[in-house]
Design a protein around this motif. Sequence first.
Motif, PDB file in Angstrom:
ATOM      1  N   PRO A 278       0.835  -1.210   0.000  1.00 42.03           N
ATOM      2  CA  PRO A 278       0.000   0.000   0.000  1.00 42.03           C
ATOM      3  C   PRO A 278       0.864   1.252   0.000  1.00 42.03           C
ATOM      4  N   ASP A 279       0.332   2.338  -0.562  1.00 40.06           N
ATOM      5  CA  ASP A 279       1.138   3.554  -0.678  1.00 40.06           C
ATOM      6  C   ASP A 279       1.223   4.343   0.621  1.00 40.06           C
TER       7      ASP A 279
ATOM      8  N   HIS B 271       2.475  -8.422   4.223  1.00 37.80           N
ATOM      9  CA  HIS B 271       1.340  -7.691   3.649  1.00 37.80           C
ATOM     10  C   HIS B 271       0.495  -8.561   2.740  1.00 37.80           C
TER      11      HIS B 271
ATOM     12  N   ASP C 278      -3.475  -8.950   3.454  1.00 41.87           N
ATOM     13  CA  ASP C 278      -4.499  -8.848   2.408  1.00 41.87           C
ATOM     14  C   ASP C 278      -5.415 -10.049   2.415  1.00 41.87           C
TER      15      ASP C 278
END
Length: 351
Positions: free
Chosen positions: A247-248, A344, A348
């Motif tokens: 994710p940013d 991550h 998710d």
Amino acid sequence: MRPRTADGTGRRGSGYRVGRRWVLTAAHVVRDPDGSATTVRFEADRAGEWTAPAHVVLASEKADVALLEITGAVPEGVHSTAEPPPYGAVPDADETLPITALGFPRFKLREDRMRRLDDGSPSQYRDSCHATGMTSVLSNRREGTLELAVGPPGSDPEPDRSPWEGMSGAAVWHEGTLIGLISAHHRADGLGRLAAVRVDRWYEQLTGAELELLRQCAGLPASPSALVPVAGPSGGTERPVSLAHLPDDLPLRELNGLLTELTALPTVRDHTSLALVLDSIDPAIAAMSPRSPALRPDVFGILRTCLRYRGTLDQLLEAIRLMEGDSAGLARVDQEAMELSRRHRRADERR
């Protein structure tokens, strides 16, 4: 090497000795009508320095390659040091390859205060530049050259003369294989970009007689199929993990491990090599990163910017791998990247 121009002044270029009496360089370096006016110089300003006149026996404007024959005496003891090199073919594929080149560009001009001219001013000399960097093979496809991303000179004070002037003709190497000759510095590409003619294109651009001359005198293979195939470091090995799915808005604590291992690498700690890495990936990263004079905040800003431009974090790590080579520190970076990716992906999957 130093061809003489019509007014008696000198023009300089670089080259590589490929046989007892044979030197490769760029054709535009020796463009004078009278090739006998060229002088080649080896081990400049060192204990083993020697010079000799040379004659241009091949100069192809289309391929920008020239072959010189040394017509003067070659000192005893240097004969065995000039074997033909292995020549390589670069694939037309999505490859980024580490390269090196050694030449004598204008920005390496120095004053020698121990030697004085007749008017009392210090004499000048050019020191060597061992350029290291990368080539992204799919760049410059229309021109048919290799684009070399190398450490740039610190400044460009002369608008009418490139600081890279004199680097043309230098051999371009990938892991001990000669893959090209530096041919140009396109000012619009910036100070950290050079163009090099490709060895594998000579078979398309030279005549049969010219290729035969290079085969006999310079050791060029008779056909392109006999060139050493060049491949990137990912060929035949497990591909590094991708971080494109991150994710940013990843918080600092999640990047801490990767940040710590990256800032321990010599490539990242050195300002010049880090600038070269950034210059070889998406230009938005260098332009948009909140740069800091302190290393750790600087690299953290680069990582955060990469997260906002999907896929560029993978580009950054790949460029660092190419610059760094195999090392224990790089293995730790890849391990941190793998753990970050796994964490991550699991997060998710739980959502």
